[in-house]
Design a protein around this motif. Structure first.
Motif, PDB file in Angstrom:
ATOM      1  N   ARG A  24       0.839  -1.209   0.000  1.00  0.00           N
ATOM      2  CA  ARG A  24       0.000   0.000   0.000  1.00  0.00           C
ATOM      3  C   ARG A  24       0.869   1.252   0.000  1.00  0.00           C
ATOM      4  N   TYR A  30      -2.980   1.046  -5.296  1.00  0.00           N
ATOM      5  CA  TYR A  30      -3.505  -0.152  -4.635  1.00  0.00           C
ATOM      6  C   TYR A  30      -4.319   0.236  -3.398  1.00  0.00           C
ATOM      7  N   LEU A  31      -3.815   1.230  -2.671  1.00  0.00           N
ATOM      8  CA  LEU A  31      -4.521   1.730  -1.489  1.00  0.00           C
ATOM      9  C   LEU A  31      -5.877   2.296  -1.908  1.00  0.00           C
TER      10      LEU A  31
END
Ligand code: OOG
Ligand code: NI
Length: 465
Positions: A24, A30-31
């Motif tokens: 992350r 992705y977070l």
């Protein structure tokens, strides 16, 4: 294993949490994806009040929003052997052999995963692991140089190797050692933004095959994606696009169904990350390999069910391949073909298409003890059957995921025989057979349930397929 040893499940949980935190931080997109999936799941729970109770019963509720898998790629047999030893510390064992050459990707793979149901429930994290097949690199010079470059790198820290040896010698690690181990193991999977080769060498491998560049030109097997579960795959796919996260164009796997089977997956495409090359300090470029994925798992299929799945998917792909300009046709065709796949638990069980786990039900058996009529016990509610979740991967889906993340030129015609023997030789052991694991789970659960109900179980064999 002595009392002072931390369980493998616990080490895997700590590792999975640390890996998630690292990814992350490394890949902000992705977070962002995790936030979107959180919202989608929240909406799914709010929409269907019975869903939470169902998830709690199966133990899945506490695992909402918890990463299910990640993936890495290595270059040398010794690296794969090392990974086998490293993952064993965390109770992850190689299950399945996947040949990706039919999809034009020069690797073969396995999945390191927990095997016991209780372990999977404690922490489901697994790592899809691919090994480069250097013999499939085109061009003799590139092939030879790749081996030389790979031979120079060391993907494990000395401390990590020492802790693996301690684990092997003592059968476990103490708490401080376990924490130390996770910290050291993470180095193997970290992204360093730094190639081990010059820009020119990188470019030569990227042209040969983008995946080969990803494996050969860096310090080690950086984690290339993590995967979150979702309660609503189609909503998640739509939300990725709405938020501009650039999802791949189709959801891999079966279509949306009442009774989920196998595995549905989507991902956002790999992001461009800055890279420093070896040689002159001022040479910078970028590399695209790392992405984020979402999955939704359904029932494991028997050999018969899997053959039906493979046939329906192959027919769909033959008639309506998922070309960028014909995605709707693909989706419609997939839906139409899969109308032939029974979509309720009773039929799937009766036809032996999916695996089920048996347990004593709430009602007392009406049938006489000893008759052991499984169907009657199920009808009476003395015995209940719930689907066994598929915990493995699908080669066609994996190929689609590789492809969409390799950008231009990720597809080659590779006509190589699969080579499981070489893979297992590199691994240092045989891979377990996923089908046998599910069959065993089904059979032993039925035997246990019948024994609890005071039924003899010679018929248990009928359910073990
Ligand atoms: C692995 C792709 C396979 C999946 O979920 O099927 C995979 C890779 O890109 O290295 O992770
Ligand atoms: Ni994946």
């Amino acid at each position: 294993m002595t009392e002072t040893h931390v369980s493998a499940d616990t080490i895997r949980s700590i590792f999975s949490a640390a890996m998630t935190q690292m990814y992350r931080d490394e890949v902000p997109r992705y977070l962002e994806m995790a936030r979107i999936v959180g919202e989608i799941d929240g909406e799914a729970l709010a929409r269907d009040p019975a869903l939470e109770a169902r998830l709690r019963r199966s133990g899945a509720f506490d695992l909402i929003g918890v990463e299910r898998h990640g993936a890495i790629r290595v270059g040398r047999p010794e690296e794969l052997t090392g990974l086998r030893r490293l993952f064993a510390v965390m109770g992850m064992y190689p299950v399945g052999y996947y040949d990706l050459t039919p999809a034009g990707v020069p690797v073969h793979s396995t999945c390191f995963r927990p095997v016991e149901t209780a372990s999977i429930r404690r922490c489901p994290f697994r790592i899809f692991t691919s090994l480069l097949r250097p013999e499939l690199i085109e061009g003799e010079d590139l092939r030879r140089e790749a081996q030389e470059i790979l031979a120079r790198r060391r993907i494990f820290t000395p401390r990590c190797l020492h802790l693996i040896e301690l684990f092997e010698a003592n059968g476990g690690l103490g708490e401080a050692q376990a924490i130390d181990f996770v910290h050291e193991a993470l180095h193997t999977f970290r992204w360093r933004g730094e190639a081990t080769v010059t820009a020119g060498v990188y470019e030569a491998y990227r042209k040969a095959h983008p995946l080969v560049a990803d494996v050969v030109c860096f310090h080690g097997p950086h984690i290339n994606h993590l995967t979150l579960p979702t309660l609503d795959m189609d909503a998640a796919q739509a939300a990725l696009a709405e938020h501009g996260l650039d999802p791949k164009s189709i959801v891999e796997g079966p279509p949306q169904r009442q009774f989920p089977i196998l595995l549905r997956q989507t991902s956002f495409k790999a992001v461009a990350e800055p890279v420093r090359f070896a040689g002159r300090d001022d040479v910078r470029g970028e590399h695209r390999a790392r992405f984020g994925e979402i999955e939704q798992r359904g029932a494991a299929l028997t050999a018969k069910g899997r053959a039906l799945y493979d046939r329906l998917l192959a027919e769909t792909l033959a008639v309506a391949p998922p070309r960028e300009d014909a995605i709707a046709d693909y989706s419609a065709e997939l839906k139409r073909r899969f109308a032939d796949f029974p979509d309720d638990a009773a039929t799937l069980r009766a036809q032996g298409l999916a695996f089920f786990r048996y347990a004593p039900g709430e009602t007392r058996a009406k049938t006489n003890a000893g008759t052991c009529d499984v169907e009657a016990l199920l009808r009476d509610g003395a015995l209940v059957a719930e689907p066994i979740t598929y915990e493995d991967f699908l080669p066609v889906s994996a190929a689609g995921i590789f492809q969409s993340n390799l950008g231009e030129g990720g597809r080659r015609e590779l006509s190589a025989a699969s080579n499981r023997e070489a893979f297992e030789h590199a691994l240092g052991t045989k891979v377990a057979d996923a089908m046998a694991i599910y069959a065993h789970e089904e059979k032993s659960s039925l035997e246990r349930a019948l024994a609890t109900l005071g039924q003899r179980s010679p018929m248990a064999e009928n359910a073990g397929r």
